[in-house]
Design an enzyme around this catalytic site. Structure first.
Site, PDB file in Angstrom:
ATOM      1  N   GLY A  92      10.344   1.841   1.335  1.00  0.00           N
ATOM      2  CA  GLY A  92      10.483   3.923   1.294  1.00  0.00           C
ATOM      3  C   GLY A  92      12.349   3.737   1.509  1.00  0.00           C
ATOM      4  CE  LYS A 113      13.524  -2.693   6.870  1.00  0.00           C
ATOM      5  NZ  LYS A 113      12.503  -3.848   8.198  1.00  0.00           N
ATOM      6  NE  ARG A 176      12.048  -7.585   4.012  1.00  0.00           N
ATOM      7  CZ  ARG A 176      10.907  -7.054   4.380  1.00  0.00           C
ATOM      8  NH1 ARG A 176      11.877  -6.562   5.795  1.00  0.00           N
ATOM      9  NH2 ARG A 176      10.591  -5.809   3.454  1.00  0.00           N
ATOM     10  CG  ASP A 252       2.685  -0.587   7.045  1.00  0.00           C
ATOM     11  OD1 ASP A 252       1.328  -0.715   8.685  1.00  0.00           O
ATOM     12  OD2 ASP A 252       3.611  -0.560   7.152  1.00  0.00           O
TER      13      ASP A 252
END
Length: 487
Positions: A92, A113, A176, A252
């Site tokens: 998201g 991110k 990341r 998740d």
């Protein structure tokens, strides 16, 4: 060493197609600037550390520019969140930019991110804020330095872009790295949406690229699941041994590779408390420190359910039964080493459990206790440390057992013992108050403290001149910081 322009890409996950991810371009942040970078993480890409100072570095990882070879994708997955199944989650606010292929033959995902909205943002703005980006960066690199499997963090890029959480903050991006970003939730998504062909394609992708050695077994998928169980048992043993609390162990947020994944309201223990809850949003304490062990098994059970098309229920159940014994073996081995023990005895588990019970009732600093235990001969260390315990009689009884236990291993030079114990007992850990001080400075435009703290935590076992303040017990205010999922 390579430059940003000479990295080699091989975007294997993107080639699975649009059923697995959606093409999305990053939304750039205003006036991108380097907050902190990790030379050790850059080395994984064969990237020259001096590249972090180039304007192009902040432009790429601030969403302004892309390599021609990248294929930014938002991955789709589902998962159990606080025990309840959510049928569609997905990236998201993050994008898998691509996979870099290094000279050692390794593939590393580049996952940005805070890159803006995607089809999976669920009414969110797709942004990450500076404080959460700094926390993820520091935690990733600190855990790696402790020897705990984790995603890595290449850099944090700050900006002038305003975002609203509980108050107005500034957006940031963190880059990341991981060999894969496939989660338990990926398998759950294709299992529960009843898409067998896509489910099989995902399983084949993961098996071939990340568990190739399992191909040689008579039942490759069962061998893969066993490896996943073993890796997670060892991972959570290391969390428990070093006092790390993840805070949001949803399926998740569980990596198929058994690495620490998706940092949110994490914390290292200050005073030992088995019931510690680091996530202010976790009202029921589902993800408390002591619950991490059974939740690990619960999550593996959820993954097992999603693997029933490939593995028999009986074989899955039998393999799940390995988790707790494997965890206990890894954990006890780590705790023996932290206590300076090199041999195994039958009552070692009781020795560890009794110590933790005594710590629980006394507010003993978890990390510093083990570090100080190695500073002196056992008799002297125990005599000094007893003052930290409320139950002096109980600790004295434990101390006698411990001294006798050490003596049964034979005489050891104290310098050797100290070196051995200090090699596994960190002097510096990422305490929440240290992270908060670095964040406060960074939000004022001063990045020196973030960079200094990162440098200290990169060598947690080595005493560093002039860094005594990072090895102290936290002040009282520093023990009660409230950290939530908000980022």
């Amino acid at each position: 060493m390579k430059t940003l322009e000479t990295l080699t890409f091989d975007n294997r996950f993107a080639r699975l197609g649009d059923s697995f991810s959606t093409h999305v371009l990053p939304e750039p942040i205003d006036n991108p600037r380097l907050v902190v970078a990790s030379p050790a993480a850059m080395a994984l890409l064969d990237l020259d550390p001096s590249e972090a100072q180039a304007p192009l570095f902040a432009e790429i990882f601030g969403g302004h520019k892309l390599w021609a070879e990248t294929e930014p994708r938002a991955m789709v997955y589902s998962g159990h969140q606080f025990g309840h199944y959510n049928p569609q989650l997905g990236d998201g606010r993050g994008l898998l930019l691509g996979e870099v292929y290094n000279e050692a033959g390794e593939h590393w995902d580049l996952h940005l991110k805070g890159a803006g909205q995607t089809p999976f943002s669920r009414m969110g703005d797709g942004r990450a804020v500076l404080r959460s980006s700094i926390r993820e960066f520091l935690a990733s690199e600190a855990l790696h330095a402790l020897g705990i499997p984790t995603t890595r963090a290449l850099c944090v890029i700050g900006s002038d872009t305003p975002v609203w959480r509980e108050k107005q903050e500034r957006a940031a991006m963190v880059l990341r790295l991981a060999p894969s970003h496939v989660r338990f939730g990926h398998f759950e998504y294709f299992y529960y949406t009843k898409k067998p062909e896509l489910h099989a394609a995902l399983a084949e992708h993961v098996l071939n690229l990340h568990f190739a050695e399992c191909r040689e077994q008579s039942e490759p998928y069962l061998a893969m699941f066993r490896e996943i169980v073993e890796r997670n048992a060892e991972l959570i043993a290391k969390w428990q041994a070093y006092g790390f609390c993840h805070g949001v162990m949803n399926t998740d947020n569980m990596s198929i590779l058994g690495i620490t994944f998706d940092f949110g309201p994490f914390a290292f223990l200050d005073d030992f408390d088995a019931n510690f809850i680091c996530n202010h949003s976790d009202d029921q304490g589902r993800y408390s420190f002591s619950n991490q062990v059974p939740i690990g098994q619960w999550n593996l059970s959820a993954l097992a359910q999603a693997l029933t098309p490939f593995i028999s229920v009986e074989a899955l159940r039998e393999t799940l039964g390995l988790y707790l014994p494997l965890f206990q073996a890894h954990y006890l081995d780590l705790m023996r080493r932290r206590l300076g023990l090199t041999l195994a005895e039958e009552d070692d588990q009781k020795l560890v459990e009794r110590l933790l019970q005594l710590m629980q009732n006394s507010g003993v600093d978890y990390s510093l206790f083990f570090r100080r235990l190695g500073d002196q001969f056992p008799e002297h260390a125990v005599a000094i440390l007893r003052d930290d315990f409320a139950d002096l009689k109980g600790f004295d009884a434990w101390g006698e057992l411990y001294i006798a236990r050490v003596s049964r291993e034979g005489a050891v030079d104290q310098d050797q013992r100290r070196a051995r114990m200090h090699a596994v007992n960190p002097l510096y850990v990422l305490r929440n108050y240290l992270a908060q001080k670095a964040i406060d400075a960074a939000e004022s435009g001063d990045y020196d403290e973030v960079r200094r703290l990162h440098t200290v935590l990169s060598h947690p076992f080595e005493e560093q001149p002039g860094m005594d303040s990072y090895a102290q017990r936290p002040p009282e205010w520093g023990k009660h910081l409230e950290i939530s999922c908000s980022s």
